[in-house]
Design an enzyme around this catalytic site. Structure first.
Site, short mmCIF file in Angstrom:
data_model
loop_
_atom_site.label_atom_id
_atom_site.label_comp_id
_atom_site.label_asym_id
_atom_site.label_seq_id
_atom_site.Cartn_x
_atom_site.Cartn_y
_atom_site.Cartn_z
N GLY A 1 75.61 47.32 16.13
CA GLY A 1 76.55 46.09 15.35
C GLY A 1 75.73 45.86 13.95
N ASP B 1 66.90 38.66 18.68
CA ASP B 1 66.24 39.03 20.10
C ASP B 1 65.12 39.92 19.96
OD1 ASP B 1 68.10 40.96 19.83
OD2 ASP B 1 69.00 41.03 21.76
N ASP C 1 71.36 38.58 16.68
CA ASP C 1 71.06 38.09 17.83
C ASP C 1 69.62 37.49 17.80
OD1 ASP C 1 73.42 38.46 19.00
OD2 ASP C 1 72.81 40.11 20.14
N ASP D 1 68.10 47.03 19.10
CA ASP D 1 67.61 47.71 20.31
C ASP D 1 67.88 49.20 20.67
OD1 ASP D 1 66.07 46.76 22.79
OD2 ASP D 1 67.70 47.69 23.76
N THR E 1 70.06 42.87 13.25
CA THR E 1 70.95 42.28 14.26
C THR E 1 71.05 40.70 14.01
OG1 THR E 1 70.92 41.65 16.72
CG2 THR E 1 68.98 42.11 16.06
N ARG F 1 78.32 53.44 16.89
CA ARG F 1 77.50 53.59 18.20
C ARG F 1 77.84 55.06 18.57
NH1 ARG F 1 78.94 47.80 19.17
NH2 ARG F 1 77.25 46.64 18.89
N ARG G 1 75.36 38.13 23.57
CA ARG G 1 75.43 38.96 24.83
C ARG G 1 74.07 38.62 25.75
NH1 ARG G 1 77.93 44.36 23.74
NH2 ARG G 1 76.14 44.50 22.89
O1 F6P Z 1 75.30 42.15 17.23
C1 F6P Z 1 75.11 41.76 18.72
C2 F6P Z 1 76.31 41.40 18.97
O2 F6P Z 1 76.78 40.22 17.89
C3 F6P Z 1 76.33 40.56 20.27
O3 F6P Z 1 75.84 39.23 20.32
C4 F6P Z 1 77.71 40.70 20.63
O4 F6P Z 1 77.90 40.73 22.13
C5 F6P Z 1 78.04 42.09 20.53
O5 F6P Z 1 77.18 42.28 19.01
C6 F6P Z 1 79.32 42.59 20.07
O6 F6P Z 1 79.44 43.84 19.61
P1 F6P Z 1 80.75 44.57 19.10
O7 F6P Z 1 81.66 43.63 18.34
O8 F6P Z 1 80.25 45.63 18.14
O9 F6P Z 1 81.35 45.00 20.20
#
Ligand code: F6P
Length: 324
Positions: free
Chosen positions: A11, A131, A129, A103, A127, A72, A173
């Site tokens: 992401g 985390d 997040d 991660d 990221t 990805r 998430r």
């Molecule tokens: O970058 C992490 C995140 O923002 C999560 O909190 C979220 O669930 C996820 O990416 C969504 O990713 P994508 O939009 O690539 O499915």
């Protein structure tokens, strides 16, 4: 080390461009050749590798997203895919990599290095997040919480104009860091995060107290998307039955939190981390993530950064209750 490459994966997050810029400019400053790999590990497999000059990263520090794009890659999960990626790196003469991501990006880096130890990889935590273990703040987090905060401020204006109870879902998430700080900063009545078990009865009591004792005419509950009790819609449905006198509204902030101009702190932090990553490669280091802890650059083994999860400070959660 003479030739290195930088890529972004997973992401995207605001500040990735500032980090790319720092990696490129620091490499050139140190007299190294530097390449950009487009679309993360998938671009590595396909040899989507381009030379980067001083001007390749001009005018990007203020841009969200990533000029190198992201992906990805399923193919990189296979041994054959990684073999292709390695061959591409060899052909380009690349000895070191700066991987900007989270991660999944770092797990991929570890597998690649275990199979091809001559490739040296240093990670930068990218990221929203926040985390990752090994850094107080990841690249993208500060911008994301400011974006969430501004959006919730707007929602509060309209919530106050009516008798409304708002459930605002923010990203995360598996982590509640965005919800926690955005919730504190906007005076949310409650913040629900995956790291602590959500008690719906307690939430109802908190909201009741707000309405009855504190005479509030509107309330905001911030919900992290990965909360154990469900997303904002599910929780709103469960709680809403008890508050028939108030209109219940749900807003999911979604991907607006992933884009946007990085904040000043973000740009500075991302630049600092990019420079530190190049320095680490130059010193022959590998398999480490650059982090910032107590304002100091700290290198943490990728294995630790991916095995552990940054912990929520319980004091911050308590603050939500005290201040509500
Ligand atoms: O970058 C992490 C995140 O923002 C999560 O909190 C979220 O669930 C996820 O990416 C969504 O990713 P994508 O939009 O690539 O499915």
């Amino acid at each position: 080390m003479k030739k290195i490459a930088v890529f972004t994966s997973g992401g995207d997050s605001p500040g990735m461009n500032a980090c790319i810029r720092a990696v490129v400019r620091m490499s050139l400053y140190q007299g190294m050749e530097v390449f950009g790999i487009r679309r993360g590990y998938q671009g590595m497999i396909e040899g989507d590798i381009l030379p980067m000059e001083q001007g390749s990263v001009s005018g990007i520090i203020q841009q969200g997203g990533t000029i190198l794009r992201s992906a990805r890659s399923q193919e990189f999960r296979t041994e054959a895919g990684r073999a292709k990626a390695y061959r591409q790196l060899q052909e380009a003469g690349i000895e070191g990599l700066v991987a900007i991501g989270g991660d999944g990006t770092f797990k991929g880096a570890q597998i690649l290095m275990s199979e091809y130890p001559d490739i040296k990889i240093i990670g930068c935590p990218g990221t929203i997040d926040n985390d990752l273990y090994g850094t107080d703040f990841t690249i993208g987090y500060d911008t994301a919480i400011n974006t969430a905060m501004n959006a919730i401020d707007n929602i509060k204006d309209t919530a106050n104009a009516h008798d409304r109870l708002f459930f605002v879902e923010v990203m995360g998430r598996d982590a509640g860091f965005i919800a926690l700080r955005a919730g504190i900063a906007t005076g949310a009545e409650a913040v629900l995060v995956p790291e602590s078990k959500t008690n719906i009865e307690h939430l109802i009591q908190t909201l009741e107290q707000g309405y009855i004792r504190k005479k509030k005419n509107s309330s905001i509950v911030v919900v992290a998307e990965g909360d154990d009790a469900g997303g904002a819609f599910t929780i709103a449905e469960r709680v809403g039955k008890k508050f028939s006198q108030y209109e219940i509204k749900v807003t999911v902030l979604g991907h607006i939190q992933r884009g946007g101009r990085p904040t000043c702190m973000e740009r500075v932090r991302a630049s600092r981390m990019g420079i530190a990553a190049v320095q680490a490669l130059q010193e022959g280091k590998a398999g480490l993530m650059v982090g910032e802890i107590n304002n100091q650059i700290v290198l943490t083994p990728l294995e630790l950064a991916t095995k552990h999860h940054q912990e929520i400070n319980p004091m911050l959660l308590e603050m939500v209750d005290i201040l509500a």
